[in-house]
Design a protein around this motif. Sequence first.
Motif, PDB file in Angstrom:
ATOM      1  N   GLN A  64       0.824  -1.204   0.000  1.00 37.68           N
ATOM      2  CA  GLN A  64       0.000   0.000   0.000  1.00 37.68           C
ATOM      3  C   GLN A  64       0.862   1.260   0.000  1.00 37.68           C
ATOM      4  N   ASP A  65       2.007   1.213   0.660  1.00 38.33           N
ATOM      5  CA  ASP A  65       2.904   2.367   0.668  1.00 38.33           C
ATOM      6  C   ASP A  65       3.568   2.574  -0.685  1.00 38.33           C
ATOM      7  N   TRP A  66       3.907   1.483  -1.348  1.00 36.54           N
ATOM      8  CA  TRP A  66       4.655   1.588  -2.603  1.00 36.54           C
ATOM      9  C   TRP A  66       3.778   1.664  -3.844  1.00 36.54           C
ATOM     10  N   LEU A  67       2.499   1.267  -3.716  1.00 35.68           N
ATOM     11  CA  LEU A  67       1.626   1.222  -4.887  1.00 35.68           C
ATOM     12  C   LEU A  67       1.482   2.576  -5.580  1.00 35.68           C
ATOM     13  N   PRO A  68       1.258   3.706  -4.849  1.00 33.00           N
ATOM     14  CA  PRO A  68       1.180   5.003  -5.553  1.00 33.00           C
ATOM     15  C   PRO A  68       2.458   5.347  -6.308  1.00 33.00           C
ATOM     16  N   ARG A  69       3.612   5.012  -5.738  1.00 31.42           N
ATOM     17  CA  ARG A  69       4.873   5.296  -6.409  1.00 31.42           C
ATOM     18  C   ARG A  69       5.031   4.440  -7.667  1.00 31.42           C
ATOM     19  N   ILE A  70       4.605   3.181  -7.563  1.00 29.66           N
ATOM     20  CA  ILE A  70       4.700   2.295  -8.722  1.00 29.66           C
ATOM     21  C   ILE A  70       3.795   2.776  -9.852  1.00 29.66           C
ATOM     22  N   VAL A  71       2.587   3.219  -9.495  1.00 32.19           N
ATOM     23  CA  VAL A  71       1.630   3.669 -10.502  1.00 32.19           C
ATOM     24  C   VAL A  71       2.101   4.965 -11.166  1.00 32.19           C
ATOM     25  N   LEU A  72       2.667   5.858 -10.370  1.00 30.46           N
ATOM     26  CA  LEU A  72       3.067   7.168 -10.901  1.00 30.46           C
ATOM     27  C   LEU A  72       4.430   7.163 -11.573  1.00 30.46           C
ATOM     28  N   SER A  73       5.252   6.175 -11.295  1.00 31.08           N
ATOM     29  CA  SER A  73       6.612   6.198 -11.814  1.00 31.08           C
ATOM     30  C   SER A  73       6.682   6.224 -13.343  1.00 31.08           C
TER      31      SER A  73
ATOM     32  N   SER B 211       4.588   7.631 -15.478  1.00 27.28           N
ATOM     33  CA  SER B 211       4.226   8.988 -15.883  1.00 27.28           C
ATOM     34  C   SER B 211       5.339   9.974 -15.573  1.00 27.28           C
ATOM     35  N   ILE B 212       5.937   9.827 -14.385  1.00 27.42           N
ATOM     36  CA  ILE B 212       7.036  10.726 -14.008  1.00 27.42           C
ATOM     37  C   ILE B 212       8.230  10.527 -14.929  1.00 27.42           C
ATOM     38  N   ALA B 213       8.531   9.262 -15.237  1.00 22.90           N
ATOM     39  CA  ALA B 213       9.660   8.983 -16.132  1.00 22.90           C
ATOM     40  C   ALA B 213       9.409   9.566 -17.520  1.00 22.90           C
ATOM     41  N   MET B 214       8.186   9.408 -18.039  1.00 28.44           N
ATOM     42  CA  MET B 214       7.860   9.958 -19.358  1.00 28.44           C
ATOM     43  C   MET B 214       7.914  11.478 -19.345  1.00 28.44           C
ATOM     44  N   MET B 215       7.481  12.089 -18.236  1.00 27.17           N
ATOM     45  CA  MET B 215       7.532  13.539 -18.143  1.00 27.17           C
ATOM     46  C   MET B 215       8.982  14.024 -18.192  1.00 27.17           C
ATOM     47  N   PHE B 216       9.866  13.355 -17.468  1.00 25.31           N
ATOM     48  CA  PHE B 216      11.267  13.771 -17.478  1.00 25.31           C
ATOM     49  C   PHE B 216      11.888  13.593 -18.862  1.00 25.31           C
ATOM     50  N   VAL B 217      11.498  12.533 -19.569  1.00 20.12           N
ATOM     51  CA  VAL B 217      12.087  12.277 -20.892  1.00 20.12           C
ATOM     52  C   VAL B 217      11.510  13.229 -21.931  1.00 20.12           C
ATOM     53  N   PHE B 218      10.167  13.286 -22.013  1.00 17.01           N
ATOM     54  CA  PHE B 218       9.520  13.995 -23.116  1.00 17.01           C
ATOM     55  C   PHE B 218       9.297  15.483 -22.843  1.00 17.01           C
ATOM     56  N   VAL B 219       9.473  15.935 -21.616  1.00 15.05           N
ATOM     57  CA  VAL B 219       9.361  17.365 -21.313  1.00 15.05           C
ATOM     58  C   VAL B 219      10.747  17.932 -21.038  1.00 15.05           C
ATOM     59  N   TYR B 220      11.321  17.552 -19.914  1.00  8.44           N
ATOM     60  CA  TYR B 220      12.603  18.123 -19.526  1.00  8.44           C
ATOM     61  C   TYR B 220      13.741  17.612 -20.415  1.00  8.44           C
ATOM     62  N   GLY B 221      13.644  16.357 -20.851  1.00  2.24           N
ATOM     63  CA  GLY B 221      14.665  15.835 -21.737  1.00  2.24           C
ATOM     64  C   GLY B 221      14.715  16.581 -23.061  1.00  2.24           C
ATOM     65  N   PHE B 222      13.546  16.844 -23.642  1.00  3.70           N
ATOM     66  CA  PHE B 222      13.515  17.559 -24.914  1.00  3.70           C
ATOM     67  C   PHE B 222      13.812  19.050 -24.743  1.00  3.70           C
ATOM     68  N   ILE B 223      13.539  19.596 -23.571  1.00  8.80           N
ATOM     69  CA  ILE B 223      13.964  20.979 -23.310  1.00  8.80           C
ATOM     70  C   ILE B 223      15.492  21.067 -23.355  1.00  8.80           C
ATOM     71  N   VAL B 224      16.153  20.133 -22.691  1.00 10.34           N
ATOM     72  CA  VAL B 224      17.618  20.118 -22.705  1.00 10.34           C
ATOM     73  C   VAL B 224      18.135  19.888 -24.127  1.00 10.34           C
ATOM     74  N   PHE B 225      17.473  19.003 -24.870  1.00 13.75           N
ATOM     75  CA  PHE B 225      17.892  18.724 -26.247  1.00 13.75           C
ATOM     76  C   PHE B 225      17.722  19.963 -27.129  1.00 13.75           C
ATOM     77  N   THR B 226      16.627  20.707 -26.928  1.00 11.30           N
ATOM     78  CA  THR B 226      16.413  21.934 -27.700  1.00 11.30           C
ATOM     79  C   THR B 226      17.477  22.976 -27.377  1.00 11.30           C
ATOM     80  N   ILE B 227      17.806  23.100 -26.101  1.00 13.73           N
ATOM     81  CA  ILE B 227      18.863  24.044 -25.718  1.00 13.73           C
ATOM     82  C   ILE B 227      20.170  23.658 -26.392  1.00 13.73           C
ATOM     83  N   TYR B 228      20.459  22.369 -26.418  1.00 12.79           N
ATOM     84  CA  TYR B 228      21.693  21.917 -27.072  1.00 12.79           C
ATOM     85  C   TYR B 228      21.666  22.225 -28.570  1.00 12.79           C
TER      86      TYR B 228
END
Length: 298
Positions: free
Chosen positions: A15-24, A26-43
């Motif tokens: 029960q403690d880990w289930l929210p983290r497992i479910v959200l992980s 989405s969080i990983a995709m956000m870092f890749v497709f939002v912040y990752g592409f921001i860094v790529f655009t800056i480069y």
Amino acid sequence: MATTRAQPDFRTRLQDWLPRIVLSPSIAMMFVFVYGFIVFTIYLSFTDSRMLPSYDWVGIENYVRLWGLRAWWTAVINLGIFASLYIVICTAIGLSLAIFLDQKIRGEGLLRPIYLYPMALSFIVTGTAWKWIMDPGIGIENTMHLWGWESFEFRWIKDRDMAIYTVVIAAVWQTSGFVMAMFLAGLRGIDNEMLKAAQIDGASNWNLYRRIVIPLLRPAFLSAFVILAHLAIKSYDLIVALTGGGPGRATELPATFMYSYTFTRNSMGIGAASAVIMLMSIAAIMTPYLYAELREKK
């Protein structure tokens, strides 16, 4: 005698880990497709990228070339005109509507969704609808001619000097209701006892709003400014649907400039540089706002 602490069972740990497992994911995709592409655009903005990404480092050459382009200066000037009028007019109309609805008038439950309805539409729909309304052949001018007012003219959308104001009209129509909701929430949060005390002391309605109500709405004003400035800087779909950036470059904004130079002019490095400048502009607005909010909470 020391007591041993009971270890949590498997169900409790799950029960403690289930929210983290479910959200992980989405969080990983956000870092890749939002912040990752921001860094790529800056480069990319520091590379010699044209039709496809290139990794030949050229430093700030793209930024130098960008600020030397007349089209970029046109987009920046248009953004200054559009953003200033858009923010001021939306704020004034939204505040006026909020004060009007705060008078406990009849039909408030009906008027409120009517004012908010435009915000439910996409900017593409708004741009298309206002393009028809302002088109001299089928819109307001044609309607007035059919009614017998032959001398009436309304050709702003075809006029290079006036076209940017048609964008302001459409954007204000869509967003004013949302700003009204923000101010109305602020008005409903003001302590009525304070207002009654001021009225007992003889304060007129004008002084009541000028000296008490409007100063207390400072957070709503700040939030409205941040949201409207953010929408103005990244405006793209409204421009494309309403004017296509024309006539000529009369309504081109940095967002449409970035798209055209990246995907149609094969100048990805310059397009990336313009995107980075837009990102920096938004960050310059958001950072002080977030700092003020966090400082106030502390």
